[in-house]
Design an enzyme around this catalytic site. Sequence first.
Site, short mmCIF file in Angstrom:
data_model
loop_
_atom_site.label_atom_id
_atom_site.label_comp_id
_atom_site.label_asym_id
_atom_site.label_seq_id
_atom_site.Cartn_x
_atom_site.Cartn_y
_atom_site.Cartn_z
N ASP B 7 -116.43 10.32 17.41
CA ASP B 7 -115.68 9.34 18.19
C ASP B 7 -115.85 9.68 19.67
O ASP B 7 -115.12 10.51 20.20
CB ASP B 7 -114.20 9.38 17.78
CG ASP B 7 -113.37 8.35 18.54
OD1 ASP B 7 -113.92 7.32 18.95
OD2 ASP B 7 -112.16 8.60 18.73
N GLU B 67 -118.43 5.21 16.35
CA GLU B 67 -117.68 3.95 16.49
C GLU B 67 -118.49 2.94 17.30
O GLU B 67 -119.02 3.25 18.36
CB GLU B 67 -116.33 4.21 17.16
CG GLU B 67 -115.42 3.01 17.09
CD GLU B 67 -114.01 3.31 17.61
OE1 GLU B 67 -113.36 4.21 17.05
OE2 GLU B 67 -113.58 2.67 18.57
N ASP B 139 -108.24 12.18 17.88
CA ASP B 139 -109.67 11.93 18.07
C ASP B 139 -110.49 12.45 16.89
O ASP B 139 -111.46 11.82 16.46
CB ASP B 139 -110.16 12.58 19.37
CG ASP B 139 -109.46 11.99 20.58
OD1 ASP B 139 -109.65 10.80 20.85
OD2 ASP B 139 -108.71 12.72 21.24
#
Lengths: 181, 181
Positions: B7, B67, B139
């Site tokens: 991420d 992502e 995260d």
Amino acid sequence: MRILGVDPGSHATGFGSIERVAGRLVHRLHGVLRPPTSASLADRLRYLHAELLVITRAERPDAVVVERVFLAANPRSALVLGQARGAILASLGEAGVPVVELSARQVKKSVTGNGGAAKDQVQTMVARLLGLAELPPADAADALALALTHAQAGPLASLALPSRRRSSRQAMTRLVLERRP
Amino acid sequence: MRILGVDPGSHATGFGSIERVAGRLVHRLHGVLRPPTSASLADRLRYLHAELLVITRAERPDAVVVERVFLAANPRSALVLGQARGAILASLGEAGVPVVELSARQVKKSVTGNGGAAKDQVQTMVARLLGLAELPPADAADALALALTHAQAGPLASLALPSRRRSSRQAMTRLVLERRP
């Protein structure tokens, strides 16, 4: 003093290196990196990172000048430009060279006298200032203009070369590279 | 089959790795990369690139899931996010692993059943699905959720572990890393 200019872009990243020799700014090399369009995003960014590392390690510049981004047109183009910048800046960090950011306006003003100059005016002035026999590609000219602006505080016009120096400068343009994968 | 989720973020980049073992998804490690805020932009991006390369080469995942960015809030934040993504994707390209992109909505939907789930719901479900003794940082949870979603087509709820497996899963959480410079 040797300075490398880099103009990051996802499709074309210009680079150009100059050196101060006996008080004059001398062209060393320039070129354009074009990541293979058929490759994945990760591989295109790997290519930019790897090529910039090779160039920076070979040139060993005292500073690398990159165009500062003030306001990208929209979030999508900012993301795409950011990705190219990220790969390139990570590479410059890896090479351990100081990175300077200059705005396009500042560079155009310094090289052409006009902060809103068109691409071809920058190409023409860069070629004249460095005594190049041919116009460099626009992306490489922008990179050379970044390097010239950092090398020289104030207007560069006074550096335009007398014609008797032309032949030795032409010899140096043999270093010009058009790096392709 | 081993999958690494990443991420990307300029301040905090989460990562998490899972593996399919005898039909079950098992947690391997997770952590958060926080580039030193005192360093230059180029050095922070170098750090992300270098750390991701170490992790990816050590984990040797079959795929890395990142992502997908649909629409960043504004050009400035898109540029900053793009730079982090660029350094990270260049690193994944260097490691030579296949990169998969999934949207946040797709991942939240898969892990929690709700495409608009809040961060803490993702953390809770990731911890439950992988039998983690503690909630991973947000995260890292997002990174593990990316990996889980790619590993498992359809809802993941059925993977929640029976309590008798808890102790062996807790042993694996010892691999949890909080990588700091």
